[in-house]
Motif scaffolding. Structure first.
Motif, PDB file in Angstrom:
ATOM      1  N   ILE A  57       0.825  -1.217   0.000  1.00 54.51           N
ATOM      2  CA  ILE A  57       0.000   0.000   0.000  1.00 54.51           C
ATOM      3  C   ILE A  57       0.858   1.265   0.000  1.00 54.51           C
ATOM      4  O   ILE A  57       0.332   2.371   0.119  1.00 54.51           O
ATOM      5  CB  ILE A  57      -0.942   0.020   1.225  1.00 54.51           C
ATOM      6  CG1 ILE A  57      -0.146  -0.065   2.531  1.00 54.51           C
ATOM      7  CG2 ILE A  57      -1.958  -1.111   1.146  1.00 54.51           C
ATOM      8  CD1 ILE A  57      -0.992   0.113   3.781  1.00 54.51           C
ATOM      9  N   ALA A  58       2.165   1.109  -0.124  1.00 52.11           N
ATOM     10  CA  ALA A  58       3.066   2.258  -0.052  1.00 52.11           C
ATOM     11  C   ALA A  58       2.902   3.155  -1.280  1.00 52.11           C
ATOM     12  O   ALA A  58       2.630   2.683  -2.397  1.00 52.11           O
ATOM     13  CB  ALA A  58       4.518   1.782   0.043  1.00 52.11           C
ATOM     14  N   VAL A  85       6.599 -13.166   0.267  1.00 54.11           N
ATOM     15  CA  VAL A  85       6.063 -12.542  -0.948  1.00 54.11           C
ATOM     16  C   VAL A  85       5.487 -13.596  -1.883  1.00 54.11           C
ATOM     17  O   VAL A  85       4.395 -13.426  -2.442  1.00 54.11           O
ATOM     18  CB  VAL A  85       7.169 -11.736  -1.660  1.00 54.11           C
ATOM     19  CG1 VAL A  85       6.716 -11.315  -3.051  1.00 54.11           C
ATOM     20  CG2 VAL A  85       7.545 -10.515  -0.836  1.00 54.11           C
ATOM     21  N   PHE A  86       6.203 -14.708  -2.051  1.00 52.30           N
ATOM     22  CA  PHE A  86       5.747 -15.782  -2.927  1.00 52.30           C
ATOM     23  C   PHE A  86       4.368 -16.288  -2.502  1.00 52.30           C
ATOM     24  O   PHE A  86       3.460 -16.449  -3.328  1.00 52.30           O
ATOM     25  CB  PHE A  86       6.767 -16.916  -2.897  1.00 52.30           C
ATOM     26  CG  PHE A  86       6.307 -18.189  -3.548  1.00 52.30           C
ATOM     27  CD1 PHE A  86       6.042 -18.239  -4.901  1.00 52.30           C
ATOM     28  CD2 PHE A  86       6.145 -19.346  -2.806  1.00 52.30           C
ATOM     29  CE1 PHE A  86       5.622 -19.415  -5.507  1.00 52.30           C
ATOM     30  CE2 PHE A  86       5.724 -20.519  -3.386  1.00 52.30           C
ATOM     31  CZ  PHE A  86       5.469 -20.554  -4.750  1.00 52.30           C
ATOM     32  N   LEU A  87       4.186 -16.504  -1.211  1.00 49.26           N
ATOM     33  CA  LEU A  87       2.901 -16.999  -0.708  1.00 49.26           C
ATOM     34  C   LEU A  87       1.797 -15.950  -0.879  1.00 49.26           C
ATOM     35  O   LEU A  87       0.660 -16.286  -1.229  1.00 49.26           O
ATOM     36  CB  LEU A  87       3.038 -17.402   0.761  1.00 49.26           C
ATOM     37  CG  LEU A  87       3.960 -18.590   1.044  1.00 49.26           C
ATOM     38  CD1 LEU A  87       4.151 -18.781   2.543  1.00 49.26           C
ATOM     39  CD2 LEU A  87       3.401 -19.860   0.410  1.00 49.26           C
ATOM     40  N   MET A  88       2.127 -14.691  -0.658  1.00 43.92           N
ATOM     41  CA  MET A  88       1.118 -13.635  -0.767  1.00 43.92           C
ATOM     42  C   MET A  88       0.690 -13.411  -2.216  1.00 43.92           C
ATOM     43  O   MET A  88      -0.467 -13.092  -2.497  1.00 43.92           O
ATOM     44  CB  MET A  88       1.650 -12.341  -0.161  1.00 43.92           C
ATOM     45  CG  MET A  88       1.794 -12.381   1.356  1.00 43.92           C
ATOM     46  SD  MET A  88       2.479 -10.860   2.049  1.00 43.92           S
ATOM     47  CE  MET A  88       1.176  -9.692   1.660  1.00 43.92           C
ATOM     48  N   GLU A  95      -2.047  -3.627  -8.673  1.00 45.46           N
ATOM     49  CA  GLU A  95      -0.921  -2.787  -8.290  1.00 45.46           C
ATOM     50  C   GLU A  95      -0.202  -3.333  -7.059  1.00 45.46           C
ATOM     51  O   GLU A  95       1.032  -3.251  -6.961  1.00 45.46           O
ATOM     52  CB  GLU A  95      -1.411  -1.360  -8.020  1.00 45.46           C
ATOM     53  CG  GLU A  95      -0.293  -0.370  -7.753  1.00 45.46           C
ATOM     54  CD  GLU A  95      -0.801   1.044  -7.579  1.00 45.46           C
ATOM     55  OE1 GLU A  95       0.000   1.898  -7.134  1.00 45.46           O
ATOM     56  OE2 GLU A  95      -1.984   1.304  -7.869  1.00 45.46           O
ATOM     57  N   ALA A  96      -0.958  -3.896  -6.129  1.00 40.51           N
ATOM     58  CA  ALA A  96      -0.329  -4.472  -4.933  1.00 40.51           C
ATOM     59  C   ALA A  96       0.613  -5.607  -5.319  1.00 40.51           C
ATOM     60  O   ALA A  96       1.694  -5.763  -4.740  1.00 40.51           O
ATOM     61  CB  ALA A  96      -1.394  -4.965  -3.964  1.00 40.51           C
ATOM     62  N   ALA A  97       0.213  -6.402  -6.309  1.00 45.88           N
ATOM     63  CA  ALA A  97       1.074  -7.498  -6.759  1.00 45.88           C
ATOM     64  C   ALA A  97       2.352  -6.959  -7.392  1.00 45.88           C
ATOM     65  O   ALA A  97       3.440  -7.525  -7.204  1.00 45.88           O
ATOM     66  CB  ALA A  97       0.327  -8.380  -7.750  1.00 45.88           C
ATOM     67  N   GLU A  98       2.236  -5.876  -8.150  1.00 48.67           N
ATOM     68  CA  GLU A  98       3.429  -5.281  -8.748  1.00 48.67           C
ATOM     69  C   GLU A  98       4.415  -4.830  -7.673  1.00 48.67           C
ATOM     70  O   GLU A  98       5.634  -4.983  -7.816  1.00 48.67           O
ATOM     71  CB  GLU A  98       3.034  -4.111  -9.640  1.00 48.67           C
ATOM     72  CG  GLU A  98       2.317  -4.512 -10.924  1.00 48.67           C
ATOM     73  CD  GLU A  98       3.176  -5.423 -11.787  1.00 48.67           C
ATOM     74  OE1 GLU A  98       4.399  -5.189 -11.868  1.00 48.67           O
ATOM     75  OE2 GLU A  98       2.629  -6.376 -12.366  1.00 48.67           O
ATOM     76  N   ARG A  99       3.902  -4.263  -6.614  1.00 45.93           N
ATOM     77  CA  ARG A  99       4.783  -3.814  -5.528  1.00 45.93           C
ATOM     78  C   ARG A  99       5.417  -5.008  -4.815  1.00 45.93           C
ATOM     79  O   ARG A  99       6.579  -4.954  -4.404  1.00 45.93           O
ATOM     80  CB  ARG A  99       3.998  -2.943  -4.550  1.00 45.93           C
ATOM     81  CG  ARG A  99       3.509  -1.642  -5.200  1.00 45.93           C
ATOM     82  CD  ARG A  99       2.817  -0.743  -4.200  1.00 45.93           C
ATOM     83  NE  ARG A  99       2.355   0.477  -4.833  1.00 45.93           N
ATOM     84  CZ  ARG A  99       3.115   1.517  -5.162  1.00 45.93           C
ATOM     85  NH1 ARG A  99       4.409   1.478  -4.915  1.00 45.93           N
ATOM     86  NH2 ARG A  99       2.603   2.575  -5.742  1.00 45.93           N
ATOM     87  N   LEU A 100       4.658  -6.083  -4.676  1.00 47.92           N
ATOM     88  CA  LEU A 100       5.229  -7.290  -4.075  1.00 47.92           C
ATOM     89  C   LEU A 100       6.344  -7.861  -4.953  1.00 47.92           C
ATOM     90  O   LEU A 100       7.346  -8.375  -4.441  1.00 47.92           O
ATOM     91  CB  LEU A 100       4.140  -8.336  -3.864  1.00 47.92           C
ATOM     92  CG  LEU A 100       3.205  -8.128  -2.668  1.00 47.92           C
ATOM     93  CD1 LEU A 100       2.141  -9.211  -2.641  1.00 47.92           C
ATOM     94  CD2 LEU A 100       3.986  -8.111  -1.358  1.00 47.92           C
ATOM     95  N   ARG A 101       6.191  -7.768  -6.257  1.00 45.75           N
ATOM     96  CA  ARG A 101       7.246  -8.257  -7.151  1.00 45.75           C
ATOM     97  C   ARG A 101       8.517  -7.437  -6.973  1.00 45.75           C
ATOM     98  O   ARG A 101       9.632  -7.971  -7.080  1.00 45.75           O
ATOM     99  CB  ARG A 101       6.764  -8.213  -8.599  1.00 45.75           C
ATOM    100  CG  ARG A 101       5.659  -9.216  -8.896  1.00 45.75           C
ATOM    101  CD  ARG A 101       5.284  -9.279 -10.368  1.00 45.75           C
ATOM    102  NE  ARG A 101       4.160 -10.191 -10.550  1.00 45.75           N
ATOM    103  CZ  ARG A 101       2.904  -9.806 -10.707  1.00 45.75           C
ATOM    104  NH1 ARG A 101       2.600  -8.507 -10.728  1.00 45.75           N
ATOM    105  NH2 ARG A 101       1.943 -10.687 -10.838  1.00 45.75           N
ATOM    106  N   ALA A 102       8.352  -6.146  -6.715  1.00 41.06           N
ATOM    107  CA  ALA A 102       9.523  -5.309  -6.451  1.00 41.06           C
ATOM    108  C   ALA A 102      10.218  -5.750  -5.165  1.00 41.06           C
ATOM    109  O   ALA A 102      11.454  -5.782  -5.084  1.00 41.06           O
ATOM    110  CB  ALA A 102       9.109  -3.845  -6.362  1.00 41.06           C
TER     111      ALA A 102
END
Length: 321
Positions: A57-58, A85-88, A95-102
Motif C-alpha cells: 500500500i506504499a 512474498v511468494f505466498l502472498m 498494483e499491490a502485486a506489482e509492488r510485491l514483485r519489487a
C-alpha cells in the motif's frame, strides 16, 4: 533345535538396544530442529511481515526506502521475505502485486527461483514454475515453455497453469497443446490457463475447434463460450455431431452461452437421441431466444424421452400442447 549361546543373545540384545536408542535420539533431534526452525520462522515473520504488507500500500516515494531495508537484511532474512512474498502473490493481483514483485526482486528471490528451475528435484522445479508465473521475471516465459515439456507430469501441470499469466502467442499455443489427451496435464488446468489468457487467446481458440486431437477440440469448445469467441458458431455446430461424446457435450454447453440459430437442427437431432447428450442438447435449445425454440420444443415434447423433456422444461408429453 539348539538354543543360542547366552553370549550371542546378549550381543543381539545389545545391538537391538543401540538401534532403538539411536532411532529415539534421531527422532528427538529431528523434532528439536523442527521446533527451532518453526520458532525462527515465527520470529522472522513477526519482524518482517509488516514491512511486506506496508509495501503493498506504499506510495511511490515510500516504496524505495522499504526496498532498501529489504536489501540490507542478511541472507536468511531476505530468503524469508522472498518466501512471504511468494505466498502472498498467490492471492494478490493488480498494483499491490506489482509492488510485491519489487520486494521479491529486492530480496533476491528471482535468482533462487531461476536456479530451482534447473534442479533435479521435480518438487523444486514445480515450485519454481509457480514462482515464475507469479513473479514474471525476465526470461520467465522461455523457462516455463521448457518446464511445460518437463519429464514430470506435475511439473508440466504447474508450468501450464503458470503460462496462463502470459498472453504471448507462444504461451497460448503451448496451453492449447496441453489440452491434448496425451499431454499428462489435467484438462481443467489447461482450460483455466486459457481462460486466464482471455481475449489474447480468442483467435487460437477458434482454430483449435478444428484440431485433430479430441482433447484439444473439447477444451477449445468449452472455452469458446466462456470467452465469447467471435465466429465460433459454425465450428461449435459441427462439434455437436463430433464422434467423441465429451466434445459434443462441451460444444453444447458453449452454445448455451453463445447461441447460434443454425445449430438448432443438429441440437434437435441430439435431443431426440436421448441420454445425457440429449439432455445437454435440450438445455442448449431452451437457452436460445424464445423466438427460435417453438418447433424444436414441440418435437421434444412429442417425441423425446422423459429426461430430455425435463431438461427442456417440459415434464409431461402434453406440456407443449
Amino acid at each position: 533345535m539348539n538354543p543360542l549361546p547366552p553370549e550371542l543373545l546378549q550381543a543381539v540384545l545389545l545391538v537391538t538396544s543401540i538401534v532403538v536408542v539411536g532411532m529415539l535420539l534421531s527422532l528427538v533431534v529431528q523434532r528439536t530442529i523442527r521446533r527451532r526452525r518453526l520458532r525462527r520462522i515465527a520470529e522472522l515473520d513477526a519482524r518482517h511481515r509488516r514491512l511486506v504488507l506496508e509495501a503493498t500500500i506504499a506510495e511511490d516515494d515510500e516504496l524505495e526506502p522499504l526496498l532498501a531495508r529489504v536489501r540490507s537484511f542478511d541472507a536468511e532474512e531476505r530468503a524469508h521475505v522472498g518466501r512471504t512474498v511468494f505466498l502472498m502473490l498467490r492471492d494478490i493481483t493488480g498494483e499491490a502485486a506489482e509492488r510485491l514483485r519489487a520486494v521479491a526482486l529486492a530480496s533476491g528471490l528471482v535468482p533462487r527461483v531461476l536456479h530451482a528451475a534447473e534442479r533435479r528435484s521435480a518438487v523444486a522445479r514445480a515450485d519454481a514454475a509457480e514462482a515464475l508465473g507469479l513473479l514474471a521475471p525476465e526470461g520467465a516465459l522461455e523457462l516455463l515453455l521448457r518446464l511445460s515439456a518437463d519429464r514430470d507430469a506435475e511439473v508440466r501441470t504447474v508450468a501450464v497453469r503458470a503460462l496462463g499469466s502470459f498472453d504471448d502467442t507462444l504461451a497460448i499455443d503451448r496451453v492449447i497443446e496441453a489440452l491434448a489427451t496425451d499431454s499428462g496435464v489435467p484438462a481443467s488446468v489447461a482450460a483455466s490457463a486459457l481462460l486466464q489468457q482471455g481475449t489474447a487467446a480468442v483467435a487460437r481458440v477458434r482454430w483449435a475447434l478444428d484440431d485433430a486431437d479430441p482433447g484439444v477440440r473439447r477444451g477449445a469448445a468449452r472455452v469458446a463460450g466462456l470467452l465469447q469467441v467471435p465466429a465460433a458458431g459454425e465450428a461449435l455446430t459441427r462439434l455437436v455431431a463430433d464422434e467423441h461424446e465429451s466434445v459434443r457435450l462441451a460444444a453444447m454447453r458453449s452454445l448455451e452461452l453463445l447461441p447460434v440459430r443454425e445449430s438448432l437442427p443438429v441440437l434437435l437431432d441430439a435431443a431426440l437421441g436421448g441420454g445425457v447428450v440429449g439432455e445437454a442438447a435440450a438445455n442448449a435449445i431452451v437457452r436460445m431466444p424464445s423466438s427460435w425454440q417453438g418447433e424444436a420444443l414441440a418435437r421434444i415434447a412429442a417425441e423425446a424421452e422423459p429426461g430430455v423433456r425435463r431438461a427442456a422444461g417440459l415434464p409431461r408429453a402434453e406440456a407443449a400442447a
